[in-house]
Design an enzyme around this catalytic site. Structure first.
Site, PDB file in Angstrom:
ATOM      1  N   HIS A 239     -51.064 109.726  10.735  1.00  0.00           N
ATOM      2  CA  HIS A 239     -50.068 109.176  11.460  1.00  0.00           C
ATOM      3  C   HIS A 239     -49.398 107.859  10.931  1.00  0.00           C
ATOM      4  CE1 HIS A 239     -49.448 108.060  16.059  1.00  0.00           C
ATOM      5  NE2 HIS A 239     -48.607 108.860  15.628  1.00  0.00           N
TER       6      HIS A 239
ATOM      7  N   CYS B 179     -47.180 101.685  19.378  1.00  0.00           N
ATOM      8  CA  CYS B 179     -47.356 100.448  18.620  1.00  0.00           C
ATOM      9  C   CYS B 179     -46.698 100.094  17.547  1.00  0.00           C
ATOM     10  CB  CYS B 179     -49.057 100.665  18.098  1.00  0.00           C
ATOM     11  SG  CYS B 179     -50.089 100.654  19.649  1.00  0.00           S
TER      12      CYS B 179
ATOM     13  N   ARG C 234     -37.871 109.273  25.532  1.00  0.00           N
ATOM     14  CA  ARG C 234     -37.769 109.253  24.322  1.00  0.00           C
ATOM     15  C   ARG C 234     -36.276 109.630  23.805  1.00  0.00           C
ATOM     16  NH1 ARG C 234     -42.702 108.728  20.875  1.00  0.00           N
ATOM     17  NH2 ARG C 234     -44.036 108.137  22.422  1.00  0.00           N
TER      18      ARG C 234
ATOM     19  N   SER D  39     -49.831 105.485  18.915  1.00  0.00           N
ATOM     20  CA  SER D  39     -48.689 105.723  19.370  1.00  0.00           C
ATOM     21  C   SER D  39     -48.227 104.446  20.263  1.00  0.00           C
ATOM     22  CB  SER D  39     -48.937 106.776  20.383  1.00  0.00           C
ATOM     23  OG  SER D  39     -49.367 108.049  19.650  1.00  0.00           O
TER      24      SER D  39
ATOM     25  N   ARG E  14     -48.277 113.273  25.949  1.00  0.00           N
ATOM     26  CA  ARG E  14     -49.419 114.124  25.391  1.00  0.00           C
ATOM     27  C   ARG E  14     -50.555 114.191  26.532  1.00  0.00           C
ATOM     28  NH1 ARG E  14     -51.662 111.942  21.976  1.00  0.00           N
ATOM     29  NH2 ARG E  14     -50.425 110.132  21.591  1.00  0.00           N
TER      30      ARG E  14
ATOM     31  N   LYS F  75     -47.237 116.711  15.980  1.00  0.00           N
ATOM     32  CA  LYS F  75     -48.807 116.325  16.097  1.00  0.00           C
ATOM     33  C   LYS F  75     -49.440 117.537  15.790  1.00  0.00           C
ATOM     34  CE  LYS F  75     -47.715 112.151  16.126  1.00  0.00           C
ATOM     35  NZ  LYS F  75     -47.406 111.487  17.245  1.00  0.00           N
TER      36      LYS F  75
ATOM     37  N   TYR G 288     -43.409 118.851  26.993  1.00  0.00           N
ATOM     38  CA  TYR G 288     -43.096 117.810  26.756  1.00  0.00           C
ATOM     39  C   TYR G 288     -43.206 117.496  25.372  1.00  0.00           C
ATOM     40  CZ  TYR G 288     -42.815 112.817  25.991  1.00  0.00           C
ATOM     41  OH  TYR G 288     -42.427 111.653  25.712  1.00  0.00           O
TER      42      TYR G 288
ATOM     43  N   ASP H 196     -43.416 108.400  11.635  1.00  0.00           N
ATOM     44  CA  ASP H 196     -44.323 108.952  12.599  1.00  0.00           C
ATOM     45  C   ASP H 196     -45.582 109.504  11.807  1.00  0.00           C
ATOM     46  OD1 ASP H 196     -45.616 108.910  15.311  1.00  0.00           O
ATOM     47  OD2 ASP H 196     -45.200 111.221  15.159  1.00  0.00           O
TER      48      ASP H 196
HETATM   49  P1  GTP Z   1     -44.899 106.875  18.700  1.00  0.00           P
HETATM   50  O1  GTP Z   1     -43.653 107.215  18.651  1.00  0.00           O
HETATM   51  O2  GTP Z   1     -45.632 106.944  19.990  1.00  0.00           O
HETATM   52  O3  GTP Z   1     -45.727 107.020  17.644  1.00  0.00           O
HETATM   53  O4  GTP Z   1     -44.664 105.018  19.023  1.00  0.00           O
HETATM   54  P2  GTP Z   1     -44.356 104.082  17.638  1.00  0.00           P
HETATM   55  O5  GTP Z   1     -45.900 103.654  16.824  1.00  0.00           O
HETATM   56  O6  GTP Z   1     -43.300 104.508  16.707  1.00  0.00           O
HETATM   57  O7  GTP Z   1     -43.909 102.693  18.485  1.00  0.00           O
HETATM   58  P3  GTP Z   1     -42.643 102.252  18.545  1.00  0.00           P
HETATM   59  O8  GTP Z   1     -41.954 101.641  17.348  1.00  0.00           O
HETATM   60  O9  GTP Z   1     -41.716 103.069  19.314  1.00  0.00           O
HETATM   61  O10 GTP Z   1     -42.909 100.821  19.623  1.00  0.00           O
HETATM   62  C1  GTP Z   1     -43.408 100.929  20.804  1.00  0.00           C
HETATM   63  C2  GTP Z   1     -43.150  99.749  21.612  1.00  0.00           C
HETATM   64  O11 GTP Z   1     -43.746  98.755  20.947  1.00  0.00           O
HETATM   65  C3  GTP Z   1     -41.744  99.551  22.255  1.00  0.00           C
HETATM   66  O12 GTP Z   1     -41.540  99.151  23.484  1.00  0.00           O
HETATM   67  C4  GTP Z   1     -41.371  98.245  21.196  1.00  0.00           C
HETATM   68  O13 GTP Z   1     -40.430  97.560  21.545  1.00  0.00           O
HETATM   69  C5  GTP Z   1     -42.704  97.603  21.238  1.00  0.00           C
HETATM   70  N1  GTP Z   1     -42.962  97.078  19.649  1.00  0.00           N
HETATM   71  C6  GTP Z   1     -42.760  97.509  18.372  1.00  0.00           C
HETATM   72  N2  GTP Z   1     -42.904  96.556  17.265  1.00  0.00           N
HETATM   73  C7  GTP Z   1     -43.187  95.466  18.065  1.00  0.00           C
HETATM   74  C8  GTP Z   1     -43.626  94.167  17.394  1.00  0.00           C
HETATM   75  O14 GTP Z   1     -43.601  93.981  16.414  1.00  0.00           O
HETATM   76  N3  GTP Z   1     -43.911  93.140  18.487  1.00  0.00           N
HETATM   77  C9  GTP Z   1     -44.096  93.526  19.755  1.00  0.00           C
HETATM   78  N4  GTP Z   1     -44.375  92.649  20.653  1.00  0.00           N
HETATM   79  N5  GTP Z   1     -43.663  94.800  20.383  1.00  0.00           N
HETATM   80  C10 GTP Z   1     -43.230  95.755  19.387  1.00  0.00           C
HETATM   81  C1  SPV Z   2     -47.023 109.893  19.720  1.00  0.00           C
HETATM   82  O1  SPV Z   2     -47.441 110.032  20.731  1.00  0.00           O
HETATM   83  O2  SPV Z   2     -47.701 109.389  18.726  1.00  0.00           O
HETATM   84  C2  SPV Z   2     -45.582 110.387  19.525  1.00  0.00           C
HETATM   85  C3  SPV Z   2     -44.955 111.070  20.384  1.00  0.00           C
HETATM   86  O3  SPV Z   2     -45.229 110.224  18.394  1.00  0.00           O
HETATM   87  S1  SPV Z   2     -45.367 112.733  20.753  1.00  0.00           S
HETATM   88  O4  SPV Z   2     -44.573 113.696  20.035  1.00  0.00           O
HETATM   89  O5  SPV Z   2     -45.407 113.186  22.023  1.00  0.00           O
HETATM   90  O6  SPV Z   2     -46.834 112.843  20.297  1.00  0.00           O
HETATM   91 MN    MN Z   3     -46.552 108.874  16.859  1.00  0.00          MN
END
Ligand code: GTP
Ligand code: SPV
Ligand code: MN
Length: 594
Positions: A229, A253, A379, A251, A72, A209, A200, A280
């Site tokens: 979110h 996290c 992704r 994002s 983004r 979003k 993208y 999400d």
């Molecule tokens: P968006 O799709 O961007 O909104 O991301 P998200 O909030 O769904 O994050 P996602 O669960 O995909 O995790 C993002 C990164 O954080 C990955 O590389 C995970 O491996 C890492 N991660 C997730 N949960 C944990 C955790 O509890 N501990 C640690 N150390 N890393 C984590």
């Molecule tokens: C985020 O960045 O929080 C996502 C991926 O979930 S996107 O759809 O690109 O915003």
């Molecule tokens: Mn997200």
């Protein structure tokens, strides 16, 4: 006038957009598998998609975006309200007339020689009280195929749209994928989204979003509900009772990971289960019973690939083994399957990286992102129904009742593992002061701490101060409101290693949270909120000392005091519309810290 949707109000708008973009043809997406299969074949023939090994990954494809177009772009995202004050100081703003004029030039003739696809889609269950409808016009097959996974698409959506008034008008053109002329613009007063020069994810899948957060947050403020979110998950207790939690993390996290977590062995044996409702976005409304009810308006997952593996998130991995589109991951030529950093330790020897170049695995250095085979923000787009732990309530038009709201972010220091706010107003304050280290999900520097209130900094479609006022206001309208918590899985030791094991073990913290909601466990009152007694977080089966847990649960007063200064600056930046109540909360926190 040519009939496309047979809804005059909508057809008129389509013709107007077509007159500007000048496509050779207009195709209505009807939601049938036959049409989708045709589009996939077409995309494979032009190289837009690569068909993967259909024995190992049936229905799966790989797509690579342009190298300059991998996340983004917050700097090029605009909220175009007629008054600048209504967009607020945190959003970029452009006057609607100026923005329409500027983008019209970029759109003019941009679809010559191309096809304009008309995608009627629903966010939420078609026909339900929660559902909102949109049409995305796009010249990208990749966008069509992703929208087919991420949203509910088809002619039944047109049927549900009636005369079409009030639908969200989305226009996307790839144009030249020119980053200097890339714009993601929202016109909340016109129910309109215009996106140009990107291909993208969040920039172009306009239901996500752009609609479900930026436009929907604006509608929510107007209509008395919330678009957040947030992931939504259910924890099933051994007696069969299920309680739901929604959680807002910025994002990349950990939302997808938490939403699909596998309970630690001790809990699995005892009969606990976790069910994913969403990973999400949550739309939340006050139910007739006075509780807050949530739906996930999406129909699929657009998840971060790197780090996803058999141990960290087996549910996500399983979800991506069929009917999935992978974006910017690596291609293993020996097997014609995909690979990314953190999938396993078998670096592919015969591999094409996310840029489309031959990848030299001998040069791979974990610490140097430029040597990665997959982009850090690569992704998967996968269907919710393929998720092994999908909640049986996923399709329930009423949604699920929320017991706890959890905020969180990446904080190497300051934030403890978990704390509970004193009440809704204080919880709103806790959300407003959220901060996190930036990630690869948005263009720009990675690892810089920035304030990201409610994980919504890039996604609120109006003034941030007004958004906080809406939160405070909603609290008064929910007789039986969820309790509000804050977590941090990312505290690090002096060597920079994560102290808390995270992932499935986060369930231990969620169970404390739910026990608090039911008044089943005592807590320690501190300056920042209620903190668990170390004995109340079950660490059975974990390789972690009680002393380390105690450490994770301490409030570092000095670093909180430094943070207060940063919060004051941020509130000043948000500006005049920060509710007085939040300043009162800030002052009270400062006094409690001494
Ligand atoms: P968006 O799709 O961007 O909104 O991301 P998200 O909030 O769904 O994050 P996602 O669960 O995909 O995790 C993002 C990164 O954080 C990955 O590389 C995970 O491996 C890492 N991660 C997730 N949960 C944990 C955790 O509890 N501990 C640690 N150390 N890393 C984590
Ligand atoms: C985020 O960045 O929080 C996502 C991926 O979930 S996107 O759809 O690109 O915003
Ligand atoms: Mn997200």
């Amino acid at each position: 006038m040519k009939e496309i949707t047979k809804i005059p109000y909508i057809d008129e708008w389509i013709q107007e957009m077509a007159a500007m973009t000048q496509p050779d043809r207009i195709v209505l997406i009807d939601g049938t598998e036959a049409q989708a299969e045709d589009l996939r074949a077409q995309a494979v023939s032009t190289g837009e998609l690569t068909k993967l090994n259909q024995d190992l990954l049936p229905g799966c494809y790989l797509h690579r975006t342009a190298i300059n177009d991998v996340a983004r772009v917050e700097g090029r995202t605009f909220i175009c309200t007629s008054k600048k004050e209504d967009a607020g100081n945190i959003n970029n703003w452009m006057a609607p007339a100026e923005c329409y004029a500027k983008l019209s030039k970029l759109y003019t003739g941009s679809m010559k020689g191309r096809t304009m696809y008309v995608i009627p889609y629903s966010m939420g269950q078609v026909g339900s009280d929660f559902a909102k409808y949109g049409i995305e016009l796009t010249d990208s097959i990749y966008v069509v195929l992703n929208m087919l996974i991420m949203t509910r698409v088809g002619l039944h959506v047109l049927d549900a749209m009636g005369d079409g008034k009030g639908f969200i008008k989305g226009l996307h053109a790839r144009a030249d994928i020119d980053e200097e002329n890339r714009y993601i613009c929202h016109f909340p007063e016109d129910n309109t989204i215009w996106s140009v020069n990107s291909g993208y994810g969040g920039n172009v899948l306009l239901g996500k979003k752009c609609f479900a957060l930026r436009i929907a947050s604006y509608l929510g403020k107007k209509e008395g509900w919330m678009a957040e979110h947030m992931l939504i998950l259910g924890i099933e207790y051994p007696d069969g009772e299920i309680r739901y939690i929604s959680a807002a993390f910025p994002s990349a996290c950990g939302k997808t990971n938490l939403a699909m977590l596998i309970p630690p062995e001790v809990y699995k044996k005892a009969g606990y289960k976790v069910w994913c409702v969403g990973d999400d976005i949550a739309w939340l409304r006050v139910g007739k019973d006075g509780r807050l009810w949530a739906i996930n308006p999406e129909n699929g997952f657009f998840g971060v690939a790197p780090g996803t593996n058999e141990h960290s998130n087996p549910n996500a991995l399983h979800t991506t083994t069929k009917n999935t589109i992978f974006t910017n991951v690596a291609l293993d030529l020996d097997t014609n399957t995909v690979w990314w950093e953190g999938l396993n330790n078998d670096l592919p020897h015969n591999c094409i990286d996310w840029k489309g170049n031959v990848w030299d695995y001998t040069k791979f250095d974990k610490k140097d992102k430029s040597t990665c085979a997959a982009h850090p923000n690569s992704r998967f787009t996968a269907m919710a129904v393929n998720c092994p732990c999908l909640s049986s309530e996923f399709d329930n038009p009423a949604g699920v009742p929320i017991s706890a709201i959890v905020f969180g972010g990446r904080r190497a220091k300051t934030a403890p593992l978990v704390y509970q706010s004193f009440d809704w107003q204080h919880g709103t304050f806790v959300g407003s002061i959220m901060a996190s280290e930036t990630t690869a999900a948005a263009a720009g520097a990675v690892g810089v701490v920035r304030r990201d209130p409610m994980a919504m900094r890039p996604f609120v479609g109006y003034d941030m101060g007004d958004y906080w006022a809406h939160w405070l206001d909603m609290g008064k309208k929910i007789p039986n409101a969820p309790k509000i918590f804050h977590v941090n899985w990312f505290r690090t030791d002096d060597e920079g290693h994560f102290i808390w094991p995270g992932f499935g073990d986060n369930m231990r913290v969620l169970l404390w949270i739910l026990a608090r909601c039911e008044g089943k466990v005592e807590a320690k009152e501190t300056a920042i909120g209620y903190i668990p007694y170390a004995d109340d977080i079950n660490i059975e089966g974990l390789d972690i000392d009680k002393a380390v847990l105690e450490e994770l649960l301490t409030v570092d007063v000095a670093s909180w005091k430094t943070d207060i200064e940063n919060i004051k600056e941020f509130y000043a930046q948000v500006g005049e519309r920060v509710p007085a109540e939040l300043y009162t909360q800030l002052k009270a926190l400062e006094e409690r810290l001494g």
